[in-house]
Structure formats: structure tokens, C-alpha cells
Design an enzyme around this catalytic site. Structure first.
Site, PDB file in Angstrom:
ATOM      1  N   ARG A 281      13.566 -36.499 -43.903  1.00  0.00           N
ATOM      2  CA  ARG A 281      14.482 -36.376 -42.766  1.00  0.00           C
ATOM      3  C   ARG A 281      14.212 -37.521 -41.792  1.00  0.00           C
ATOM      4  NH1 ARG A 281      14.077 -32.817 -37.470  1.00  0.00           N
ATOM      5  NH2 ARG A 281      16.004 -33.562 -36.558  1.00  0.00           N
TER       6      ARG A 281
ATOM      7  N   HIS B   9      19.068 -38.229 -32.541  1.00  0.00           N
ATOM      8  CA  HIS B   9      17.720 -37.810 -32.143  1.00  0.00           C
ATOM      9  C   HIS B   9      17.373 -38.568 -30.857  1.00  0.00           C
ATOM     10  CE1 HIS B   9      13.967 -35.713 -33.876  1.00  0.00           C
ATOM     11  NE2 HIS B   9      13.657 -36.065 -32.649  1.00  0.00           N
TER      12      HIS B   9
ATOM     13  N   GLU C  12      17.663 -30.772 -31.442  1.00  0.00           N
ATOM     14  CA  GLU C  12      17.176 -30.058 -30.258  1.00  0.00           C
ATOM     15  C   GLU C  12      17.956 -30.350 -28.981  1.00  0.00           C
ATOM     16  OE1 GLU C  12      12.985 -30.654 -29.788  1.00  0.00           O
ATOM     17  OE2 GLU C  12      12.512 -29.652 -31.670  1.00  0.00           O
TER      18      GLU C  12
ATOM     19  N   ASN D   1      13.612 -25.827 -35.879  1.00  0.00           N
ATOM     20  CA  ASN D   1      12.337 -26.442 -35.536  1.00  0.00           C
ATOM     21  C   ASN D   1      11.466 -25.378 -34.880  1.00  0.00           C
ATOM     22  OD1 ASN D   1      13.723 -28.722 -36.326  1.00  0.00           O
ATOM     23  ND2 ASN D   1      13.620 -29.748 -34.330  1.00  0.00           N
TER      24      ASN D   1
ATOM     25  N   TYR E  13       7.483 -24.613 -33.490  1.00  0.00           N
ATOM     26  CA  TYR E  13       6.139 -25.108 -33.190  1.00  0.00           C
ATOM     27  C   TYR E  13       5.194 -24.034 -32.665  1.00  0.00           C
ATOM     28  CZ  TYR E  13       7.622 -29.961 -33.765  1.00  0.00           C
ATOM     29  OH  TYR E  13       8.075 -31.143 -34.293  1.00  0.00           O
TER      30      TYR E  13
ATOM     31  N   GLU F  28      11.583 -29.097 -38.625  1.00  0.00           N
ATOM     32  CA  GLU F  28      10.348 -29.580 -38.010  1.00  0.00           C
ATOM     33  C   GLU F  28       9.377 -28.430 -37.852  1.00  0.00           C
ATOM     34  OE1 GLU F  28      10.609 -31.705 -34.253  1.00  0.00           O
ATOM     35  OE2 GLU F  28      12.383 -32.783 -34.956  1.00  0.00           O
TER      36      GLU F  28
HETATM   37  C1  GBH Z   1      10.121 -32.054 -31.281  1.00  0.00           C
HETATM   38  O1  GBH Z   1      10.389 -31.323 -30.137  1.00  0.00           O
HETATM   39  C2  GBH Z   1      10.961 -33.305 -31.321  1.00  0.00           C
HETATM   40  O2  GBH Z   1      12.145 -33.071 -32.063  1.00  0.00           O
HETATM   41  C3  GBH Z   1      10.220 -34.472 -31.920  1.00  0.00           C
HETATM   42  O3  GBH Z   1      10.929 -35.647 -31.709  1.00  0.00           O
HETATM   43  C4  GBH Z   1       8.828 -34.525 -31.333  1.00  0.00           C
HETATM   44  O4  GBH Z   1       8.119 -35.653 -31.741  1.00  0.00           O
HETATM   45  C5  GBH Z   1       8.102 -33.276 -31.764  1.00  0.00           C
HETATM   46  O5  GBH Z   1       8.769 -32.179 -31.253  1.00  0.00           O
HETATM   47  C6  GBH Z   1       6.682 -33.170 -31.234  1.00  0.00           C
HETATM   48  O6  GBH Z   1       6.676 -33.016 -29.860  1.00  0.00           O
HETATM   49  O7  GBH Z   1       6.320 -26.353 -22.674  1.00  0.00           O
HETATM   50  O8  GBH Z   1       7.448 -27.127 -20.696  1.00  0.00           O
HETATM   51  O9  GBH Z   1       5.637 -28.440 -21.603  1.00  0.00           O
HETATM   52  C7  GBH Z   1       9.524 -30.231 -29.909  1.00  0.00           C
HETATM   53  C8  GBH Z   1      10.012 -29.434 -28.762  1.00  0.00           C
HETATM   54  C9  GBH Z   1       8.681 -30.538 -27.071  1.00  0.00           C
HETATM   55  C10 GBH Z   1       9.646 -28.386 -26.746  1.00  0.00           C
HETATM   56  C11 GBH Z   1       7.791 -30.326 -25.872  1.00  0.00           C
HETATM   57  C12 GBH Z   1       8.761 -28.175 -25.574  1.00  0.00           C
HETATM   58  C13 GBH Z   1       7.383 -29.181 -23.887  1.00  0.00           C
HETATM   59  C14 GBH Z   1       7.980 -28.391 -22.796  1.00  0.00           C
HETATM   60  N1  GBH Z   1       9.067 -29.287 -27.690  1.00  0.00           N
HETATM   61  N2  GBH Z   1       8.365 -29.425 -24.941  1.00  0.00           N
HETATM   62  S1  GBH Z   1       6.764 -27.515 -21.870  1.00  0.00           S
END
Ligand code: GBH
Length: 480
Positions: A83, A128, A173, A314, A316, A382
Site C-alpha cells: 500500500r 495521504h 484518515e 487503521n 493502533y 494500517e
Molecule cells: C497514521 O495515523 C497515519 O495514517 C500514518 O501516516 C502515520 O505515519 C501513522 O499513523 C503513525 O502515526 O492522541 O491526541 O495525541 C494514525 C492516527 C495519529 C491518530 C496520532 C492520533 C494523535 C492524536 N493517529 N494521533 S492524540
């Protein structure tokens, strides 16, 4: 639940997609080469103070010049899919289809051919986050005209690459780039337009998605026979207590993060009720006569509803959510939700404050999506982990046992969702193939299965321990 964390053995269906994910600005470099136009990320990262250490993506992993090296890494992993995203201004320097940059087209053609040659199928994200700066100059996603320009761009991509690309993703996202780009200002274009802009931007993103999907459906589907989806990020969330207030706040959290886009596209055909009520209530408190959340008219609803061939999900992390009334001012997406997120202390940490590995939350989320949205086909687009404590452990730390554990435990929960809960899971893409430019964290945050030495002009890649872990799972198509 003591059984919850017990690993199971079993395999996924034949033809399951095993991949890794990346994004153009995070890996390509070559920011102004061969006729590429500037993107909002070029502008944003070149502005002092926006990014950790004033890092930028000018060179990044130099993947623009390393097609064959990168494909080699994928072959080592045994991947069936890759991807990546297309940089909009690399092929349309001013954002519109008035000028097409042939060198940009050629680069992506070469990459796609190299992948297919290695028997790896491309999954391509159109957006993106690297909007052409020329379009930002006329208001970016706040300008309703963006729907027309995004459709031109998508049309060019389908036309130029659709003979070989069968899996398309319109947006990565939207909830994130909208909130952080237009309200908190943490991501490009770094705007701090409070309270209303995010909802208008989301409206335009949804219309852009629906319009592009229909372009594919009308012009290309019959001959190209591919699928078009969207990537939504969703945390799993559990209430802080059993009180109705906390349970409702948890539901709201998921609706503001996921339902905002999921419901109009493949749910009720409108914004979630909880969101409509909440933003209306807040808007009234602020003395406004109408809600800051726009209404869809019937035409818009039917343009957007049903425009999804698969969901890119996605995942995490998981949050614990409790109700917390926010002050009336200033208006914001956060304040509109009246809630507060925490995590449990026994959830392990990572290199990112927002990322606590909670593998069982992955299965819960998948089950919830299946039941709530009528069992959509899902690709995990992701899922990944950032190396913790770089300084204290010494760097580079190639023995990334935490990442190995993260990958193994999350794919095992995915397997449970597939086998025990009958979730329609088509594939899994880990984030990310290599360490790369991690947005406002620059190169300080490392999500790669391969280490990249960013101090070396040749940007050498070195496998971390997790390469072995993931390669074995891919080879076994699960856990034997
Ligand atoms: C992905 O987003 C992205 O699609 C990708 O490009 C990126 O490299 C990857 O994550 C790793 O970060 O909790 O208020 O601090 C992940 C989505 C990114 C959502 C960080 C929450 C922090 C908000 N997340 N974000 S907070």
C-alpha cells in the site's frame, strides 16, 4: 477475561492480502524533482518550528530513487500487497488536470511494474495528506471547488494506472488530517480555524469521495474491474465507569472519530445522531441559530451513500473514555464531544504518547464494525508500533521485540475476529515498511520494520527483528 489474551492457532483464507503500508510524503523525497509541484507538506515542513528538529521530507527515505531496493525488502518479507500513496502534485503540479507531469506518471508506472514483476499487488491511496499547495492557495478543502479538482485527479489516476491497480483508496484518515490540519494546526496546512471549519471540510471530503467513487463506477469499473474504498482510523474505546454518562460518551467518541465518515458512506446515509445532537446543543449554547455541523440535502446523501467497495481500517490503540462537560468557548471538535480520554496504566507504552498497545481492542473494534455496519469487507490498511525509549535503549536498536510482540498479538486478534467472529477480513497491511518521516515528529518516531539511517546520504535499510516475525506469519498465512 483470562481467555482474552490467549493466542490461537489457525490460518486466514487463501488469497489473504499480506502487505506493508507507506505514504508518499513520508518516504519519497525528491520534493521538487522532475516537475513535481509543491504540496502543503513541503510548505509546512519548511516553516521553522512546525516539525520536531525542523526535519522535513525533502529527501526522506529517498524512495523516489529506490524503487528496486524497496521492492526487494517486500520480497524478503514475502508480501503479496504493497500500500503506497500517490503524491497529487507530483502528477498534477498545480492540482488541476490542466497540466499533467509525465515524469510523475512514469515514476508511479515504474513502481507499479516493479511490484507486479515481483508478484506484489499495489493498493493505492489517492490522498495521504499532501494537497498541492496551489489548491491550498485557493482555500484547500474549505473551498467547495475541491470536489471538482479531486475528481479530476482521481480520474487521471484511474485512467493512467487502473489497468494495473485494482485496489484504490480515496482518502487516508480524513478525521485526522481535518482535525489536525484545520483546527489544532498540528498537521499541514496548520490552520487554527476553530469550531466550524472541520465540519465544512469533512462535508467536502465526503462529497469528493463519493464523486470519485462514482467516476470509477461509471467510467472504469466495467473495464478495469477494481475496487474503491476509503481508510478510516478508529480507536477502540471502553467506558471509564458503568455510568450511563460514560457509556454514552464512549459511543460519542467512536461516532466522532469513525461514524462521522462511516455513517454517510456505508451506514445510515447521514451524520451519526449522537454527533448531530451534540453539535446542535453546543452550537445553541454558543448562541448560534443553526448547528455548526452542516446538513446533507437529499441529493448529497444519495451521492455519498453506498460508495464503498471495501473499508480500509487503521487500528493502533484503545482509549478509556469518560464524560466531561467542556466549557462553552472556544468551540472545537474536541469540546463538542464533552469527554475525556485516558488509558489504563497496565497498557504498555510505545514511542508515541497516543499509542498504547491493546490487542484485544482490535478484535472488539472489528466485531463492533461488523455488527453495526452490516458486515462490510475489511482490509486492515494500517496497524503498527513506534520504537520506545530510543535514547535510553541506545539507537539504532534493531532488536525490536516490542514491535514483534505487537505485530504477533494484533494479527492473532485479527485471526480470532476472522475465525470466531466471522468478520469479513480480506487483508492486513502493517505500518510501516521502513522508518520514515513521521509528520510533526519528523524522524524521531520510528514505525518501520526496516531501520533507515537518515544520516547516510544513501539511506541504507537494515532489517529489524520484526522482519523475521512478520515474514513467518505471512509465510504461514497465520499461526500454525
Ligand atoms: C497514521 O495515523 C497515519 O495514517 C500514518 O501516516 C502515520 O505515519 C501513522 O499513523 C503513525 O502515526 O492522541 O491526541 O495525541 C494514525 C492516527 C495519529 C491518530 C496520532 C492520533 C494523535 C492524536 N493517529 N494521533 S492524540
Amino acid at each position: 477475561n483470562p481467555d482474552r489474551d490467549r493466542a490461537m492457532t489457525g490460518t486466514f483464507q487463501q488469497g489473504f492480502a499480506w502487505g506493508a503500508a507507506t505514504a508518499a510524503y513520508q518516504i519519497e523525497g525528491a520534493w521538487d524533482e522532475d516537475g513535481k509541484g509543491a504540496s502543503i507538506w513541503d510548505t509546512f515542513s519548511h516553516h521553522e518550528g512546525n516539525i520536531y528538529g525542523n526535519h522535513n521530507g525533502d529527501i526522506a527515505c529517498d524512495s523516489y530513487h529506490k524503487i528496486y531496493q524497496d521492492v526487494e525488502l517486500m520480497k524478503q518479507l514475502g508480501l503479496t500487497h504493497y500500500r503506497f500513496s500517490i503524491s497529487w502534485p507530483r502528477i498534477l503540479p498545480d492540482g488541476t488536470s490542466k497540466t499533467i507531469n509525465q515524469a510523475g506518471i512514469d515514476y508511479y508506472r515504474e513502481l507499479i511494474d516493479a511490484l507486479l514483476e515481483a508478484n506484489i499487488k499495489p493498493m493505492v491511496t489517492l490522498y495521504h495528506w499532501d494537497l498541492p499547495q496551489a489548491l491550498q492557495d485557493i482555500g484547500g478543502w474549505e473551498n467547495d471547488m475541491i470536489v471538482v479538482y479531486f475528481n479530476q485527479y482521481a480520474d487521471v489516476c484511474f485512467r493512467e494506472f487502473g489497468d494495473k491497480v485494482k485496489l484504490w483508496i480515496t482518502f487516508n484518515e480524513p478525521s485526522e488530517f481535518i482535525k489536525e490540519g484545520y483546527e489544532t494546526g498540528c498537521l499541514a496546512p496548520g490552520l487554527k480555524h476553530q469550531g466550524t471549519s472541520v465540519y465544512r471540510v469533512a462535508h467536502n471530503v465526503l462529497l469528493s469521495h463519493g464523486t470519485a467513487w462514482r467516476t470509477y463506477d461509471n467510467k472504469y469499473r466495467a473495464s478495469q474491474k477494481g475496487m474503491v474504498g476509503i481508510c478510516l482510523v478508529c480507536n477502540w474505546a471502553i467506558p471509564y465507569s458503568n455510568s450511563k454518562e460514560d457509556v454514552d460518551a464512549t459511543e460519542r467518541f467512536i461516532m466522532f472519530m469513525f461514524g462521522w465518515f462511516a455513517n454517510p458512506i456505508f451506514g445510515s446515509g447521514d451524520y451519526p445522531e449522537a454527533m448531530k445532537q451534540q453539535v446542535m446543543m453546543k452550537s445553541r449554547e454558543q448562541g448560534l441559530t443553526s448547528s455548526r455541523l452542516p446538513d446533507f440535502n437529499e441529493e448529497e446523501k444519495s451521492l455519498i451513500l453506498g460508495t464503498m467497495d471495501f473499508l480500509g481500517l487503521n487500528y493502533y490503540t484503545t482509549k478509556r473514555v469518560r464524560h466531561l462537560a467542556s466549557p462553552t468557548y472556544p468551540a472545537s471538535l474536541d469540546a463538542d464531544q464533552d469527554l475525556h480520554c485516558t488509558y489504563d496504566d497496565d497498557w504498555p507504552t510505545s514511542g508515541s504518547t497516543w499509542l498504547r498497545p491493546v490487542p484485544w481492542g482490535f478484535r472488539e473494534l472489528l466485531r463492533w464494525v461488523k455488527n453495526k455496519y452490516n458486515n462490510p469487507p475489511i482490509y486492515i490498511t494500517e496497524n503498527g508500533f513506534s520504537d520506545p525509549n530510543l535514547e535510553s535503549e541506545g539507537y539504532p536498536n534493531l532488536d525490536d521485540i516490542c514491535r514483534s510482540k505487537y505485530i504477533r498479538s494484533h494479527i492473532n486478534e485479527l485471526l480470532k475476529a476472522y475465525i470466531m467472529d466471522d468478520v469479513d477480513i480480506r487483508g492486513y497491511m502493517t505500518w510501516s515498511l521502513t522508518d520514515n518521516f513521521e509528520w510533526c515528529d519528523g524522524y524521531s518516531s520510528k514505525f518501520g520494520l526496516y531501520h533507515v539511517d537518515f544520516t547516510d546520504p544513501s539511506r541504507p535499510r537494515t532489517p529489524k527483528t520484526s522482519v523475521k516475525t512478520y515474514r513467518q506469519i505471512v509465510k504461514d498465512n497465520g499461526f500454525l
